[in-house]
Design an enzyme around this catalytic site. Structure first.
Site, PDB file in Angstrom:
ATOM      1  N   ASP A   1      -7.816   6.272   4.844  1.00 28.54           N
ATOM      2  CA  ASP A   1      -7.865   5.033   5.624  1.00 28.54           C
ATOM      3  C   ASP A   1      -9.127   4.865   6.462  1.00 28.54           C
ATOM      4  OD1 ASP A   1      -5.502   4.234   4.635  1.00 28.54           O
ATOM      5  OD2 ASP A   1      -4.304   4.747   6.388  1.00 28.54           O
TER       6      ASP A   1
ATOM      7  N   HIS B   1       1.298   3.815   7.209  1.00 32.74           N
ATOM      8  CA  HIS B   1       0.750   4.729   6.202  1.00 32.74           C
ATOM      9  C   HIS B   1       1.165   6.166   6.491  1.00 32.74           C
ATOM     10  CE1 HIS B   1      -2.741   2.088   4.474  1.00 32.74           C
ATOM     11  NE2 HIS B   1      -1.564   1.712   4.049  1.00 32.74           N
TER      12      HIS B   1
ATOM     13  N   SER C   1       0.811  -1.220   0.000  1.00 31.32           N
ATOM     14  CA  SER C   1       0.000   0.000   0.000  1.00 31.32           C
ATOM     15  C   SER C   1       0.844   1.269   0.000  1.00 31.32           C
ATOM     16  CB  SER C   1      -0.939   0.002   1.206  1.00 31.32           C
ATOM     17  OG  SER C   1      -0.200  -0.013   2.401  1.00 31.32           O
TER      18      SER C   1
END
Lengths: 167, 180
Positions: free
Chosen positions: B123, B96, B57
Site C-alpha cells: 500500500d 486492508h 481490493s
C-alpha cells in the site's frame, strides 16, 4: 389491525429475525470445530544477502512450504488466508514480523499444499541486524467466514539462523 | 383519487394529542438508533464500529457491499490482521491486511505495512507522499466480524440520493397517516 401493511411488516420482521438467528448460529457453530493443522517450512537456499545503501539488511531466500489446513474448514468457511512470516527480535524492536509468502485457500480440497517459492515480499530489516540472526518462521492462518466472527491462529516452527556474512 | 382524499381526511382529522404521540414515538426510534450506535462505539472502542466495504481490493474475502464489525482493543497490531486505516489527505478509510509489523522496544510504537489481498503490490503507493509505514494513530480498528451484502443499502442510498428521499418520504407519510 389486519391490514396489508401490518401483515407485510410482520412478515418482513419475522424473516429478518430468522435470518439473523441463522447467521448467529452459523457463526457460533464454528466454535465446535477444533482444528489440528500441520505445517512445515524449510529454507532451501539464501539467494542473496546484503546491506542496502540506506543501511537496512535485505535477504532473499527460497523456501519449501507444505501444510495441511483441511481441518480448519467448516461449513461456514468462505476462505482461509494463509501466510508465512519471519518473526525475530532486534535490539531496537521487541517484535519484527515480515510476511514472506501468502496465499488464499478457497476450498477444503485445496487446503493441502506444498509449494516451492522465493519470498513474495521483500525481507528487509529496520536496521542492520540480520547477520547471524535467529528468526522464527511461523505459519499463520486467518479464517474468513461466510458470516460472523473471524478466526486466526498460527503454528510456530523451528527457528532458522541467517548466515553470519553477506553473500 | 379516493386514496388521496382519504389520506387528506385522515390528516385533517388528526388531533393534537395523536400528533404528539406520533412525534414522541418517532423520536424514540431515532434516539434508540443513536443510543445503539454510541453504545457500540463505547464497547468496541472504535470511532466507527461498523464499516461498509466499498472496493474490491480484498476480494474474494470481502466484496463491495459487505459489512465489517470493528474492534479497537488495547492488544497490539499483528501481521495478518485486517485493519481499517485513514491516510492523511484521504477522506475514505481503507480496509486492508497487515503484512509487516515492527514494534519498538522502548516506546511500544508500531510501524505497520498493509496490502489488499487482491492487489498486486503493497500500500505504499496509497499512503501519503513519502510515507513508508502506518502508525497506531492511523488505525481506526481491526475487523473482527463479517456480514455479507447488508452494506448495499447504504451504498445505494449514497449513490442514488433520490431513493433515499423517496424512502424517507414514504416512511414519514406512513407515520403521519397511520392510526393506532
Amino acid at each position: 389491525m389486519h391490514s396489508f401493511g401490518y401483515r407485510v411488516n410482520a412478515l418482513v420482521t419475522f424473516a429478518v429475525t430468522i435470518l439473523a438467528m441463522l447467521c448467529a448460529m452459523a457463526s457460533l457453530s464454528d466454535n465446535l470445530n477444533v482444528p489440528s493443522p500441520t505445517a512445515e517450512v524449510e529454507v532451501l537456499n539464501i539467494n542473496w544477502f546484503q546491506r542496502q545503501p540506506n543501511g537496512n539488511d535485505e535477504v532473499s531466500l527460497t523456501m519449501n512450504i507444505s501444510a495441511n489446513l483441511q481441518t480448519v474448514f467448516t461449513w461456514n468457511t468462505k476462505q482461509v488466508f494463509v501466510f508465512v512470516a519471519a518473526e525475530y527480535e532486534t535490539p531496537q524492536n521487541s517484535l519484527n514480523q515480515v510476511s514472506l509468502w501468502d496465499g488464499i485457500i478457497l476450498s477444503k480440497d485445496s487446503a493441502t499444499f506444498s509449494i516451492h517459492t522465493t519470498n513474495k515480499y521483500r525481507f528487509i530489516d529496520q536496521g542492520s541486524n540480520l547477520r547471524g540472526k535467529d528468526v522464527n518462521l511461523t505459519l499463520h492462518w486467518h479464517v474468513m467466514p461466510k458470516t460472523g466472527k473471524m478466526f486466526a491462529d498460527r503454528i510456530v516452527m523451528a527457528g532458522y539462523r541467517l548466515p553470519e556474512e553477506y553473500r | 383519487m379516493g386514496w388521496v382524499s382519504e389520506s387528506l381526511d385522515s390528516i385533517r382529522s388528526l388531533q393534537i394529542r395523536h400528533v404528539l404521540t406520533q412525534v414522541v414515538s418517532l423520536g424514540m426510534i431515532v434516539t434508540s438508533a443513536l443510543i445503539i450506535w454510541k453504545g457500540l462505539m463505547c464497547v468496541t472502542g472504535s470511532e466507527s464500529p461498523v464499516v461498509v466495504v466499498l472496493s474490491g481490493s480484498m476480494e474474494p474475502g470481502f466484496k463491495r457491499g459487505d459489512i465489517l464489525f470493528l474492534h479497537m482493543s488495547k492488544a497490539p497490531i499483528r501481521a495478518g490482521e485486517i485493519v481499517v486505516f485513514n491516510v492523511d489527505g484521504r477522506e475514505i478509510p481503507i480496509v486492508h491486511r497487515v503484512i509487516k509489523v515492527h514494534e519498538r522496544k522502548d516506546t511500544k510504537e508500531v510501524d505497520v505495512l498493509t496490502k489488499g489481498d487482491n492487489n498486486f503490490g503493497d500500500d505504499r503507493l496509497l499512503y501519503a507522499h513519502g510515507q513508508l509505514w502506518l502508525q497506531q494513530h492511523h488505525i481506526m480498528g481491526r475487523a473482527v466480524g463479517f456480514l455479507p451484502y447488508v452494506g448495499w443499502v447504504t451504498i445505494i442510498m449514497t449513490e442514488k440520493p433520490f431513493i433515499k428521499y423517496i424512502l424517507i418520504g414514504a416512511l414519514g407519510l406512513l407515520v403521519i397517516t397511520s392510526k393506532e
